[in-house]
Scaffold this motif. Structure first.
Motif, PDB file in Angstrom:
ATOM      1  N   ALA A   1       0.696  -1.351   0.006  1.00  0.00           N
ATOM      2  CA  ALA A   1      -0.008   0.066  -0.085  1.00  0.00           C
ATOM      3  C   ALA A   1       0.927   1.167  -0.015  1.00  0.00           C
ATOM      4  CB  ALA A   1      -0.835  -0.041   1.287  1.00  0.00           C
ATOM      5  N   ILE A   2       1.865   1.136   0.865  1.00  0.00           N
ATOM      6  CA  ILE A   2       3.090   2.577   1.021  1.00  0.00           C
ATOM      7  C   ILE A   2       3.401   2.610  -0.559  1.00  0.00           C
ATOM      8  CG2 ILE A   2       5.205   3.225   1.815  1.00  0.00           C
ATOM      9  CD1 ILE A   2       4.225   1.710   4.415  1.00  0.00           C
ATOM     10  N   TYR A   3       3.885   1.638  -1.241  1.00  0.00           N
ATOM     11  CA  TYR A   3       4.626   1.618  -2.358  1.00  0.00           C
ATOM     12  C   TYR A   3       3.578   2.175  -3.383  1.00  0.00           C
ATOM     13  CZ  TYR A   3       5.455  -0.428  -7.138  1.00  0.00           C
ATOM     14  OH  TYR A   3       5.577  -0.508  -8.497  1.00  0.00           O
ATOM     15  N   ARG A   4       2.219   1.620  -3.394  1.00  0.00           N
ATOM     16  CA  ARG A   4       1.299   2.267  -4.526  1.00  0.00           C
ATOM     17  C   ARG A   4       1.148   3.539  -4.415  1.00  0.00           C
ATOM     18  NH1 ARG A   4      -1.347  -2.577  -2.767  1.00  0.00           N
ATOM     19  NH2 ARG A   4      -3.132  -1.325  -1.694  1.00  0.00           N
ATOM     20  N   GLN A   5       0.936   3.837  -3.069  1.00  0.00           N
ATOM     21  CA  GLN A   5       0.197   5.403  -3.076  1.00  0.00           C
ATOM     22  C   GLN A   5       1.377   6.281  -3.288  1.00  0.00           C
ATOM     23  OE1 GLN A   5      -1.937   6.085   0.662  1.00  0.00           O
ATOM     24  NE2 GLN A   5      -2.586   3.791   0.524  1.00  0.00           N
ATOM     25  N   LEU A   6       2.743   5.967  -2.959  1.00  0.00           N
ATOM     26  CA  LEU A   6       3.967   6.732  -3.286  1.00  0.00           C
ATOM     27  C   LEU A   6       4.076   6.925  -4.744  1.00  0.00           C
ATOM     28  CD1 LEU A   6       6.560   5.761  -0.525  1.00  0.00           C
ATOM     29  CD2 LEU A   6       5.331   8.034  -0.484  1.00  0.00           C
ATOM     30  N   ARG A   7       3.795   5.872  -5.295  1.00  0.00           N
ATOM     31  CA  ARG A   7       4.215   5.708  -6.893  1.00  0.00           C
ATOM     32  C   ARG A   7       3.150   6.358  -7.491  1.00  0.00           C
ATOM     33  NH1 ARG A   7       2.604   2.528 -11.161  1.00  0.00           N
ATOM     34  NH2 ARG A   7       4.042   2.066 -12.750  1.00  0.00           N
ATOM     35  N   ALA A   8       2.174   6.359  -7.172  1.00  0.00           N
ATOM     36  CA  ALA A   8       0.949   7.252  -7.608  1.00  0.00           C
ATOM     37  C   ALA A   8       1.186   8.611  -7.539  1.00  0.00           C
ATOM     38  CB  ALA A   8      -0.479   6.723  -7.074  1.00  0.00           C
ATOM     39  N   ALA A   9       1.488   9.139  -6.446  1.00  0.00           N
ATOM     40  CA  ALA A   9       1.906  10.706  -6.154  1.00  0.00           C
ATOM     41  C   ALA A   9       2.975  11.032  -6.852  1.00  0.00           C
ATOM     42  CB  ALA A   9       2.176  10.611  -4.501  1.00  0.00           C
ATOM     43  N   ILE A  10       3.991  10.190  -7.142  1.00  0.00           N
ATOM     44  CA  ILE A  10       5.217  10.693  -7.978  1.00  0.00           C
ATOM     45  C   ILE A  10       4.709  10.799  -9.520  1.00  0.00           C
ATOM     46  CG2 ILE A  10       7.262   9.751  -8.860  1.00  0.00           C
ATOM     47  CD1 ILE A  10       7.965   8.371  -6.344  1.00  0.00           C
ATOM     48  N   LEU A  11       4.035   9.831 -10.018  1.00  0.00           N
ATOM     49  CA  LEU A  11       3.443  10.026 -11.064  1.00  0.00           C
ATOM     50  C   LEU A  11       2.339  10.919 -11.502  1.00  0.00           C
ATOM     51  CD1 LEU A  11       2.916   6.169 -11.986  1.00  0.00           C
ATOM     52  CD2 LEU A  11       4.609   7.697 -13.093  1.00  0.00           C
ATOM     53  N   ASP A  12       1.626  11.237 -10.569  1.00  0.00           N
ATOM     54  CA  ASP A  12       0.547  12.493 -10.597  1.00  0.00           C
ATOM     55  C   ASP A  12       1.062  13.921 -10.427  1.00  0.00           C
ATOM     56  OD1 ASP A  12      -1.490  10.660 -11.163  1.00  0.00           O
ATOM     57  OD2 ASP A  12      -2.229  10.432  -9.010  1.00  0.00           O
ATOM     58  N   GLY A  13       2.165  13.818  -9.926  1.00  0.00           N
ATOM     59  CA  GLY A  13       3.175  15.135  -9.707  1.00  0.00           C
ATOM     60  C   GLY A  13       2.840  15.658  -8.458  1.00  0.00           C
ATOM     61  N   ARG A  14       2.371  15.078  -7.388  1.00  0.00           N
ATOM     62  CA  ARG A  14       1.902  15.636  -6.220  1.00  0.00           C
ATOM     63  C   ARG A  14       3.208  15.503  -5.353  1.00  0.00           C
ATOM     64  NH1 ARG A  14      -1.306  11.658  -3.641  1.00  0.00           N
ATOM     65  NH2 ARG A  14      -1.415  10.346  -5.516  1.00  0.00           N
ATOM     66  N   ILE A  15       4.319  14.581  -5.869  1.00  0.00           N
ATOM     67  CA  ILE A  15       5.574  14.509  -5.374  1.00  0.00           C
ATOM     68  C   ILE A  15       6.675  14.973  -6.534  1.00  0.00           C
ATOM     69  CG2 ILE A  15       7.349  13.431  -4.201  1.00  0.00           C
ATOM     70  CD1 ILE A  15       5.169  11.658  -2.822  1.00  0.00           C
ATOM     71  N   ARG A  16       7.417  15.818  -6.525  1.00  0.00           N
ATOM     72  CA  ARG A  16       7.759  16.459  -7.818  1.00  0.00           C
ATOM     73  C   ARG A  16       9.451  15.850  -7.839  1.00  0.00           C
ATOM     74  NH1 ARG A  16       5.009  19.673 -10.684  1.00  0.00           N
ATOM     75  NH2 ARG A  16       3.203  20.800  -9.500  1.00  0.00           N
ATOM     76  N   PRO A  17       9.968  15.687  -9.063  1.00  0.00           N
ATOM     77  CA  PRO A  17      11.330  15.256  -9.225  1.00  0.00           C
ATOM     78  C   PRO A  17      12.290  16.193  -8.106  1.00  0.00           C
ATOM     79  CG  PRO A  17      10.450  15.112 -11.336  1.00  0.00           C
ATOM     80  CD  PRO A  17       9.497  15.741 -10.553  1.00  0.00           C
ATOM     81  N   GLY A  18      13.342  15.591  -7.494  1.00  0.00           N
ATOM     82  CA  GLY A  18      14.106  16.336  -6.853  1.00  0.00           C
ATOM     83  C   GLY A  18      13.478  16.691  -5.084  1.00  0.00           C
ATOM     84  N   GLU A  19      12.549  16.315  -5.048  1.00  0.00           N
ATOM     85  CA  GLU A  19      11.980  16.485  -3.472  1.00  0.00           C
ATOM     86  C   GLU A  19      12.284  15.301  -2.970  1.00  0.00           C
ATOM     87  OE1 GLU A  19       7.964  18.412  -2.675  1.00  0.00           O
ATOM     88  OE2 GLU A  19       7.312  17.733  -4.836  1.00  0.00           O
ATOM     89  N   ALA A  20      12.501  15.551  -1.539  1.00  0.00           N
ATOM     90  CA  ALA A  20      13.060  14.431  -0.627  1.00  0.00           C
ATOM     91  C   ALA A  20      11.958  13.902   0.212  1.00  0.00           C
ATOM     92  CB  ALA A  20      13.927  14.919   0.554  1.00  0.00           C
ATOM     93  N   LEU A  21      11.968  12.544   0.450  1.00  0.00           N
ATOM     94  CA  LEU A  21      10.963  11.742   0.881  1.00  0.00           C
ATOM     95  C   LEU A  21      11.213  11.699   2.624  1.00  0.00           C
ATOM     96  CD1 LEU A  21      10.099   8.491  -1.045  1.00  0.00           C
ATOM     97  CD2 LEU A  21       9.038  10.821  -1.037  1.00  0.00           C
ATOM     98  N   PRO A  22      10.395  11.658   3.432  1.00  0.00           N
ATOM     99  CA  PRO A  22      10.622  11.599   4.805  1.00  0.00           C
ATOM    100  C   PRO A  22      11.688  10.271   5.128  1.00  0.00           C
ATOM    101  CG  PRO A  22       8.390  11.820   4.513  1.00  0.00           C
ATOM    102  CD  PRO A  22       9.048  11.520   3.019  1.00  0.00           C
TER     103      PRO A  22
END
Length: 470
Positions: free
Chosen positions: A16-37
């Protein structure tokens, strides 16, 4: 940056963590260059183990979405792609030919109370115990060879049994080398079309006739011409010039039920020879002939290799087996085997081996004889009942074979067909099988309806007709 991950109702937290993080990256909610916690921080926030979060990060890193920097943390990679915003019209569109192909019927629709569908055998009389024994024997360790890739032409043992059976029962003289095991008439039409026709070539079908072959050819870009059928069979003089292939059901025309006359058969063969065309002869249900022997097939009259003879086990045993066969002129067999290999390689080996054993033991012939008596009784009951109860509305067409009976009417019975289905009676209109001019009438199958249910089913239909099909 705040990351929103919801694990409510999720059983596999890592996934679930993998899927939701991947979706956020693909949707642009987490942008390239941003750091994860950091993994420890996110694990505490989500109340899961740090190992769970680390495993999700590791998978995203392996797929190229994340990259770790020593001493700095985990970042979304610059190469991560975001999805474009959805457009009002999205997705790949098929070729226009597929828009004309009807959707397949729902496979698990509730069974009607009175099932007069044509072409469906009585599955309650399938030889379950014998079939279970034969299949089980072929699933033993000593039969491991059946579990690998098979011969596109079909198991040699089954081809030999088919050649023997049709030689005895239908006077089709062919060697096992001329037999190709298929999934039935639709696949045979597709295979023959692949090896003989190019897009834009012309083929012909009976009108009215069995719809799938027409749809199969049309979907491949072949032009398909409907040819009328009269009391003697397909009208050969109406076949358009330039036709390369004709699909026919001469022994029991589908759906009218008539048999093609000998004169018309010879005329059709002469036409095929003159025009360098091929004939697909679908002999789909003449195991069940109720007067005399089956009529002489086109194949037995063909001395110049113009006929591809087609048979199926769907009407005799079960449609679910998806086993049929074709008998082709030797000149066509290699290409047909190659086409079979390219489409789906081969039929299921275990089912082929079980069917070969069933035929070799004599079980198939016994089943045919037993069911012929059952279907003959239903045929006679249906015919007499229609004559007695629907004389003012329907005229049964002469028929002495198969699993269905057609009757013509003076007006379009479509309203009655629709009302009958609403009231638990399933049957078809003759117009459902037309391409050009629609004939008025109904098609009654009797394979899937028990003899004691025919009378009550027709009584309900009669009541609907008398009541204006409310």
């Amino acid at each position: 940056m705040e990351i929103h991950i919801d694990l409510t109702g999720e059983r596999g937290h890592r996934d679930a963590i993998y899927r939701q993080l991947r979706a956020a990256i693909l949707d642009g909610r987490i942008r390239p260059g941003e750091a994860l916690p950091p993994t420890r921080e996110l694990a505490q926030r989500l109340a899961v183990s740090r190992t769970t979060v680390s495993a999700a990060y590791d998978r995203l890193t392996a797929e190229g979405f994340l990259a770790g920097r020593v001493g700095a943390g985990t970042f979304v990679t610059a190469s991560s792609l975001t999805r474009p915003a959805p457009s009002p019209v999205s997705g790949v569109r098929p070729l226009p030919e597929w828009d004309a192909v009807p959707s397949p019927p729902a496979p698990f629709a509730p069974a009607p109370e009175f099932d007069f569908r044509p072409g469906v055998p009585d599955l309650t009389r399938f030889p379950f115990d014998t079939w279970r024994r034969l299949v089980t024997q072929r699933l033993r360790a000593g039969q491991a060879g059946l579990m690998t890739y098979g011969d596109p032409q079909g198991l040699a043992s089954l081809r030999a049994e088919i050649a023997r059976h049709i030689g005895v029962s239908r006077d089709v003289r062919a060697s096992a080398e001329q037999v190709v095991v298929t999934a039935g008439a639709q696949q045979t039409t597709d295979l023959v079309g692949r090896v003989l026709l190019r897009p834009g070539d012309l083929a012909a079908v009976e009108d009215p006739g069995y719809p799938p072959p027409r749809l199969v050819l049309a979907a491949r870009g072949v032009r398909v011409a409907p040819v009328p059928v009269d009391a003697s069979g397909i009208v050969v003089s109406a076949i358009p010039a330039g036709t390369r292939l004709v699909y026919v059901t001469p022994s029991h025309q589908y759906p009218l039920g008539l048999s093609m006359s000998l004169e018309r058969r010879l005329e059709l063969l002469d036409w095929a020879e003159r025009t360098d065309a091929v004939l697909i002869e679908d002999d789909y249900d003449t195991e069940f002939r109720y007067t005399g022997r089956p009529l002489e097939p086109l194949h037995s009259l063909d001395s110049r290799g113009r006929v591809v003879y087609v048979g199926s086990f769907s009407k005799v045993l079960s449609p679910a087996l998806r086993l049929g066969f074709l008998v082709a002129p030797p000149s066509l067999v290699p290409a047909l085997v190659k086409a079979r290999y390219l489409t789906d390689w081969h039929a299921p080996n275990v089912e082929q081996a079980a069917l070969a054993a069933f035929m070799a033991e004599g079980g198939f012939a016994r089943h045919v004889r037993r069911m012929r008596k059952v279907y003959r009784a239903r045929h006679e009951l249906l015919s007499s009942s229609l004559t007695a109860s629907f004389a003012d509305f329907l005229t049964p067409l002469p028929s002495s074979a198969g699993l269905h009976l057609s009757a013509t009417s003076s007006s379009d019975p479509g309203f009655l067909v629709r009302a009958a289905r609403r009231h638990g009676v399933r049957l078809y209109s003759l117009g459902d099988f037309a391409v050009g001019e629609r004939r008025h009438g109904l098609v009654f199958g009797y394979g899937a309806v028990a003899a004691e249910r025919i009378g009550p089913g027709l009584a309900r239909l009669r009541a609907l007709a008398d009541g204006g099909a409310a």
